[in-house]
Design an enzyme around this catalytic site. Structure first.
Site, PDB file in Angstrom:
ATOM      1  CB  CYS A 127     -28.848 -47.552  18.918  1.00  0.00           C
ATOM      2  SG  CYS A 127     -30.166 -47.395  20.129  1.00  0.00           S
ATOM      3  CD  GLU A 159     -29.136 -52.494  13.136  1.00  0.00           C
ATOM      4  OE1 GLU A 159     -29.094 -52.677  14.366  1.00  0.00           O
ATOM      5  OE2 GLU A 159     -28.974 -51.366  12.615  1.00  0.00           O
ATOM      6  CG  HIS A 204     -31.447 -50.291  15.740  1.00  0.00           C
ATOM      7  ND1 HIS A 204     -30.314 -50.942  16.160  1.00  0.00           N
ATOM      8  CD2 HIS A 204     -32.011 -49.753  16.859  1.00  0.00           C
ATOM      9  CE1 HIS A 204     -30.191 -50.832  17.477  1.00  0.00           C
ATOM     10  NE2 HIS A 204     -31.214 -50.111  17.921  1.00  0.00           N
TER      11      HIS A 204
END
Length: 509
Positions: free
Chosen positions: A79, A169, A167
């Protein structure tokens, strides 16, 4: 030498989640603020740049020098990290016409790209940015896109340098773990050998080497962190570990006695100290939450100092500090802003003259529990909900009195015991009751009452960094409320807190 992935924190709410995902791959990683980059040593196998609330176009945007590792080590920008590299090296980043937030699907994935190996063409990803890359430098190539984001992923030609605007994660990026494994294991070449067993073996050896024949004093709380720290130290130095458990008058009902009893079976040398009156005296009339914490911290240090002086030649103070405490206590511009002071991180007063040892300060809470399991610590301790260091002082809004503590202990005991007896305790990350600084009208029998209100709080979480309120059954809440009002004199109203973190914190103070 421990292979390490270095994560540079630009202030994203998801930075710790990146670390957790890397560690789930049994690879060690460390988070460092973007403006305090450590020396790039041989054990660092790759670098990840986190997201950020900043815009790369802002004058005060984080803009660290990347030459120490870009093109020399595998590098992944997530990002903001991706936008930063595009912006620094000749691309363009513009404010998006609409904030790109939420679920999206990849519409293009470059075939045979190492980062995206095994990631489906239509894979769901999670976007969270206001800016977007509108042009990439000539030396960059597109490796993924979505319908709305052309440059969802890129690679620098001839380098293991990657950027992605989503993202991986977060849970909503359904194949994010595949992408992170590609980066950490395939591209960085990390061996997946950082396990609870290896942590115990390495840590015990390090503690033996570091402490030698010195004596160590440790303040036990009855919780997971201090208990696991104690057993690790006991394994390393045996009888040279002296544990002190202080009753500050702010523990749960009967906790002082029950915790001392549980430690008897663990072979630990533990001394219990009743210091309730000293804490109550220091807290008299104090209503500000930070001043409460400071008062409790000061008295604890005084009590601890008095007790440790009775042990001859103590050289070390051990603490159960864990990694989120360390990260949250680093206050720099942007990343890891201090939400509240941590009672177990930071310097000691000069008069104590003890060196600090923190065997768990690289672990997240769930990792501490896994290490505890390897050490065969009882489940009753390992599965115990987190409990704040200042105890019930920060669950009593306003000033502290022994009577308020007694009332809250009774309420809390009813809530926790019902969670356990109904089989809900393990589904909850943390639960407790809050004594509210309001009184409300009620009717008991034929009499009008004007008594206190309490709030019940229960949340689900994995590490306490984010949390959702727990959807406990209405029937259960009804039973608990009824029992509290009937059995605890002084309470005539019970409410349930349905706030998530963020924006609310888990504790009220």
């Amino acid at each position: 030498m421990q292979e390490t992935i270095l994560i540079l924190d630009f202030g994203s709410q998801y930075t710790q989640l990146i670390a957790r995902r890397v560690r789930e791959l049994n690879v060690y990683c460390e988070i460092h603020p973007y403006n305090k980059i450590p020396e790039i040593t041989k054990d660092i196998k790759g670098v990840i740049l986190s997201g950020s609330p900043f815009s790369v176009r802002a004058k005060d945007a984080p803009n660290p020098e990347l030459t120490a590792f870009k093109g020399k080590l595998p590098l992944l920008g997530v990002c903001y990290g991706a936008q930063l590299m595009a912006h620094k090296f000749g691309g363009e980043v513009q404010s998006s016409e609409h904030r790109e937030y939420g679920r999206a699907n990849l519409s293009f994935v470059k075939e045979n790209n190492r980062l995206f190996k095994g990631v489906s063409n239509n894979s769901q990803v999670w976007m969270s940015h206001a800016d977007t890359i509108t042009k990439i430098p000539d030396s960059f190539e597109i490796i993924s896109s979505t319908k709305d984001v052309k440059f969802a992923g890129y690679q620098v030609t001839g380098e293991e340098t990657y950027g992605i605007q989503f993202h991986p994660e977060v849970f909503h990026s359904t194949e994010g773990s595949v992408l992170l494994k590609n980066f950490v294991v395939s591209i960085c070449g990390c061996i997946q050998n950082w396990t609870p067993d290896s942590f115990v073996e390495t840590t015990v050896a390090d503690l033996k080497n570091k402490i030698g024949n010195d004596k160590v004093v440790l303040g036990l709380s009855g919780g997971v962190d201090s208990s696991v720290a104690a057993v690790l130290l006991h394994k390393a130095i045996g009888k040279n570990l002296y544990c002190i458990f202080v009753d500050n008058g702010l523990l749960r009902k009967n906790e002082f006695e029950s915790v001392l009893e549980s430690y008897k079976h663990m072979g630990l040398n533990v001394k219990g100290v009743n210091a309730k009156d000293r804490f109550y005296a220091a807290l008299a009339g104090v209503t500000d939450p930070e001043l409460k914490r400071k008062a409790i911290g000061k008295v604890f240090i005084d009590v601890f100092d008095d007790e440790s002086k009775q042990i001859q030649d103590v050289k070390w103070l051990a603490q159960g500090t864990i990694y989120p405490d360390v990260i949250e206590s680093v206050s720099v511009k942007g990343p890891s802003a201090t939400i509240k002071s941590h009672h177990n991180v930071g310097g000691l007063p000069d008069f104590m003259k003890l060196k600090i040892v923190e065997p768990l300060n690289t672990l997240f809470k769930d990792e501490v529990r896994r290490v505890g399991k390897i050490l065969t610590i009882d489940d009753a301790i390992l599965n115990r909900h987190p409990f704040p260091g200042p105890g019930l002082a920060i669950r009593i809004l306003g000033d502290i009195t022994s009577e308020k503590v007694r009332i809250l202990q009774e309420v809390d005991a009813i809530f926790i015991n019902n969670l356990k007896s109904s089989g809900l305790y393990k589904d909850v990350w943390q639960a407790g009751a809050i004594f509210l600084p309001v009184q409300s009208v009620g009717v008991m029998g034929d009499e009008r009452t004007y008594e206190n209100a309490v709030a019940l709080r229960a949340v689900t979480s994995t590490d306490g960094m984010t949390a959702d309120w727990c959807h406990l059954p209405y029937e259960f809440l009804g039973v608990v409320s009824n029992e509290i009002i009937n059995k605890v004199k002084g309470i005539n109203r019970v409410v349930y807190d349905i706030s998530s973190k963020p924006p609310a914190t888990i504790e009220w103070e």
